[in-house]
Scaffold this active site. Structure first.
Site, mmCIF file in Angstrom:
data_model
loop_
_atom_site.group_PDB
_atom_site.id
_atom_site.type_symbol
_atom_site.label_atom_id
_atom_site.label_comp_id
_atom_site.label_asym_id
_atom_site.label_seq_id
_atom_site.Cartn_x
_atom_site.Cartn_y
_atom_site.Cartn_z
ATOM 1 N N GLU A 46 13.173 24.539 59.501
ATOM 2 C CA GLU A 46 12.608 24.685 58.157
ATOM 3 C C GLU A 46 13.156 25.919 57.448
ATOM 4 O O GLU A 46 13.195 27.007 58.022
ATOM 5 C CB GLU A 46 11.082 24.794 58.246
ATOM 6 N N GLU A 67 2.419 20.361 52.183
ATOM 7 C CA GLU A 67 2.000 21.537 52.929
ATOM 8 C C GLU A 67 1.520 22.544 51.894
ATOM 9 O O GLU A 67 2.220 23.501 51.550
ATOM 10 C CB GLU A 67 3.164 22.085 53.759
#
Length: 262
Positions: A142, A242
């Protein structure tokens, strides 16, 4: 209709409920479920829910660039693979260094990553990709931002993360393209999505709005335009929210769904 799948991070919505109940609520609303550090949760309780889990943190401790840290990362990644098997979770997420319970880097880097660090990171990620391929699971690296949330994290930019994944060039490693972090760090999101997709390196896309890291529609990012781009590209992977709920969690989920429903 768009062909991608929508998921929601259970760590950031329905915060007054136990995590297994959050997973049920997210599932009942029609989304897949993501979690962070699996060691903090009752995996048996989560496995009893009807939720379909799409991603979880892929290590407990460790880092990419030093020998001791890499050994610990690989060891705890093997533990994470067993946890993922219990939940039927297909993706395990990674960062450039370990993060503490506040999301800050355990071993921040001063200055740019050195050539030796790049070489070590590629070597460690290759070993992780091999682990993933053996287990039928994909590790995702990520991108983060260093300006607001994660100061000192190496390989934080989307460009750096993409370069590492491309250098490893293994099916067991893909990029978790976080558009919230990329907007803070780099911008130019649609072209970033296009490039990563054309290279075939996207394992997942995560979204939240800027500023505030709340659900799509609360800030400056034009997520409907990104959704149209994903449809045009034929993206068939996961888009995960998220993000914190700016108000009620149910409303946040519906705003997310609306932004990505074409």
């Amino acid at each position: 209709m768009a062909m991608y799948t929508l998921a929601v991070c259970a760590e950031m919505v329905f915060l007054d409920l136990p995590v297994d109940e959050r997973a049920r609520r997210i599932h009942d609303a029609g989304f897949q479920v993501e979690i962070w550090d699996w060691t903090r949760h009752d995996l048996d309780a989560l496995a009893r829910t009807p939720a379909e889990f799409s991603s979880m943190t892929g290590y407990i401790r460790g880092s990419l660039t030093d020998e001791e840290g890499a050994a610990e990362l690989l060891r705890t990644a093997e533990e994470s693979l067993r946890a993922a098997e219990q939940l039927g979770c297909p993706r395990l997420n990674l960062h450039g260094t370990g993060l503490d319970d506040k999301g800050l880097p355990v071993a921040p880097v001063t200055g740019a990553a050195t050539g030796e660090m790049w070489i070590a990171a590629r070597r460690t990620l290759t070993r992780l990709a091999e682990l993933g391929e053996s287990a039928g699971v994909t590790f995702t690296l990520e991108n983060l931002n260093t300006a607001v949330d994660h100061p000192g994290v190496p390989f934080a930019t989307a460009a750096d993360t993409l370069a590492l994944v491309q250098a490893v060039d293994r099916s067991g490693l893909r990029m978790n393209l976080d558009l919230y972090h990329a907007q803070i760090g780099e911008g130019n999101l649609i072209e970033l999505v296009r490039k990563a997709h054309v290279l075939g390196l996207i394992g997942e896309i995560q979204v939240a709005d800027v500023p505030g890291r709340c659900e799509p529609g609360t800030g400056e990012i034009n997520y409907p335009a990104i959704a149209r781009t994903l449809k045009e590209l034929g993206y068939e992977g996961t888009v995960a929210m998220e993000a914190w709920a700016s108000g009620g969690s149910e409303l946040a989920l519906e705003r997310f769904r609306s932004a990505f429903t074409l």
